[in-house]
Design an enzyme around this catalytic site. Sequence first.
Site, short mmCIF file in Angstrom:
data_model
loop_
_atom_site.label_atom_id
_atom_site.label_comp_id
_atom_site.label_asym_id
_atom_site.label_seq_id
_atom_site.Cartn_x
_atom_site.Cartn_y
_atom_site.Cartn_z
N LYS A 39 -27.66 -10.38 -39.29
CA LYS A 39 -27.12 -9.22 -38.58
C LYS A 39 -28.13 -8.70 -37.55
CE LYS A 39 -25.06 -7.60 -42.88
NZ LYS A 39 -25.23 -6.63 -43.98
N GLY A 40 -29.39 -9.08 -37.72
CA GLY A 40 -30.48 -8.44 -36.98
C GLY A 40 -30.39 -8.52 -35.48
N ASP A 96 -33.40 -12.09 -33.57
CA ASP A 96 -34.16 -10.84 -33.47
C ASP A 96 -35.66 -11.08 -33.43
OD1 ASP A 96 -34.27 -11.72 -36.12
OD2 ASP A 96 -33.41 -9.91 -36.98
N ASP A 99 -40.80 -15.28 -37.09
CA ASP A 99 -41.94 -14.95 -37.95
C ASP A 99 -42.58 -16.27 -38.39
OD1 ASP A 99 -43.58 -13.32 -39.53
OD2 ASP A 99 -42.18 -13.31 -41.19
N LYS A 127 -43.86 -13.07 -33.68
CA LYS A 127 -45.16 -12.86 -34.35
C LYS A 127 -45.83 -14.21 -34.43
CE LYS A 127 -43.49 -9.50 -37.78
NZ LYS A 127 -43.28 -9.36 -39.24
N PHE A 148 -44.70 -5.40 -40.27
CA PHE A 148 -43.28 -5.43 -40.58
C PHE A 148 -42.56 -4.37 -39.74
CE2 PHE A 148 -39.36 -4.76 -42.89
CZ PHE A 148 -38.98 -6.07 -43.16
N ASP A 155 -33.85 -4.57 -40.18
CA ASP A 155 -33.68 -3.70 -41.34
C ASP A 155 -34.83 -3.80 -42.34
OD1 ASP A 155 -33.06 -6.36 -42.32
OD2 ASP A 155 -32.23 -5.37 -44.09
N ARG A 161 -31.46 -0.15 -39.21
CA ARG A 161 -30.98 -1.01 -38.12
C ARG A 161 -30.60 -0.22 -36.87
NH1 ARG A 161 -30.20 -6.27 -40.04
NH2 ARG A 161 -29.46 -6.47 -42.17
P1 5GP Z 1 -38.76 -16.60 -40.21
O1 5GP Z 1 -37.80 -17.58 -40.79
O2 5GP Z 1 -39.17 -16.90 -38.80
O3 5GP Z 1 -39.93 -16.35 -41.12
O4 5GP Z 1 -38.05 -15.20 -40.25
C1 5GP Z 1 -37.00 -14.87 -39.46
C2 5GP Z 1 -36.22 -13.74 -40.07
O5 5GP Z 1 -37.01 -12.95 -40.97
C3 5GP Z 1 -35.76 -12.79 -39.00
O6 5GP Z 1 -34.52 -13.17 -38.50
C4 5GP Z 1 -35.70 -11.47 -39.75
O7 5GP Z 1 -34.45 -11.35 -40.36
C5 5GP Z 1 -36.77 -11.59 -40.81
N1 5GP Z 1 -38.02 -10.92 -40.40
C6 5GP Z 1 -39.18 -11.49 -40.04
N2 5GP Z 1 -40.10 -10.58 -39.71
C7 5GP Z 1 -39.51 -9.38 -39.87
C8 5GP Z 1 -39.94 -8.02 -39.65
O8 5GP Z 1 -41.06 -7.70 -39.26
N3 5GP Z 1 -39.00 -7.06 -39.89
C9 5GP Z 1 -37.74 -7.34 -40.33
N4 5GP Z 1 -36.92 -6.30 -40.53
N5 5GP Z 1 -37.30 -8.60 -40.53
C10 5GP Z 1 -38.18 -9.60 -40.29
#
Ligand code: 5GP
Length: 172
Positions: A39-40, A96, A99, A127, A148, A155, A161
């Site tokens: 949803k982000g 969104d 990470d 990041k 974070f 969220d 959100r």
């Molecule tokens: P990855 O698979 O790259 O580790 O993470 C991607 C997903 O993790 C993003 O789509 C998001 O939903 C969540 N995420 C990663 N970092 C953050 C953060 O700092 N805040 C929030 N709310 N969600 C995050």
Amino acid sequence: MGVRVLLTEEQIQARIRELGAEIGADYPEGPLYLVCILKGACFFLADLARAVPRDVLIEFMGISSYGKGKSSSGEVRVTKDLDASLEDAHVIVVEDIVDSGITLHYLVHVLGQRRPRSLKVAALLDKPDRRLRPVEVAYTGFQIPDEFVVGYGLDYGERYRNLRDVCVLVDE
Ligand code: 5GP
């Protein structure tokens, strides 16, 4: 839990206008799909789609991600698939935040199997310090430190959100 503003609504909107113009200039005629990862990315998709000065098609994909906490399970699953076939179309995945890169790495693989003409990624936030899997992000809004963040679609346990700014969650 309190919040500290990291990126203001004005900063976000100004950057999205730049990204929209860049995307508009980069693509030739023909169908261009913006695939929103729920949803982000919903607010980013809404603003980005309107900042691109050409016709775009929008699609939504649901995936399981972090659940209620702040750390990744490392496991990705499609919970809602697209309505359209992407075959032969230009596609931009709209996310969104990148990470670890695990989610996008998986999504690029899954969507690549649908034979799009091209496949790129747009992410509002990145990041880079946290990367575990390589992901090529063609359109990045902002690189941010390893904190974070919530707001503008992001969220914590489904809350925050609808904040207009991107904020860091702080213990009070
Ligand atoms: P990855 O698979 O790259 O580790 O993470 C991607 C997903 O993790 C993003 O789509 C998001 O939903 C969540 N995420 C990663 N970092 C953050 C953060 O700092 N805040 C929030 N709310 N969600 C995050």
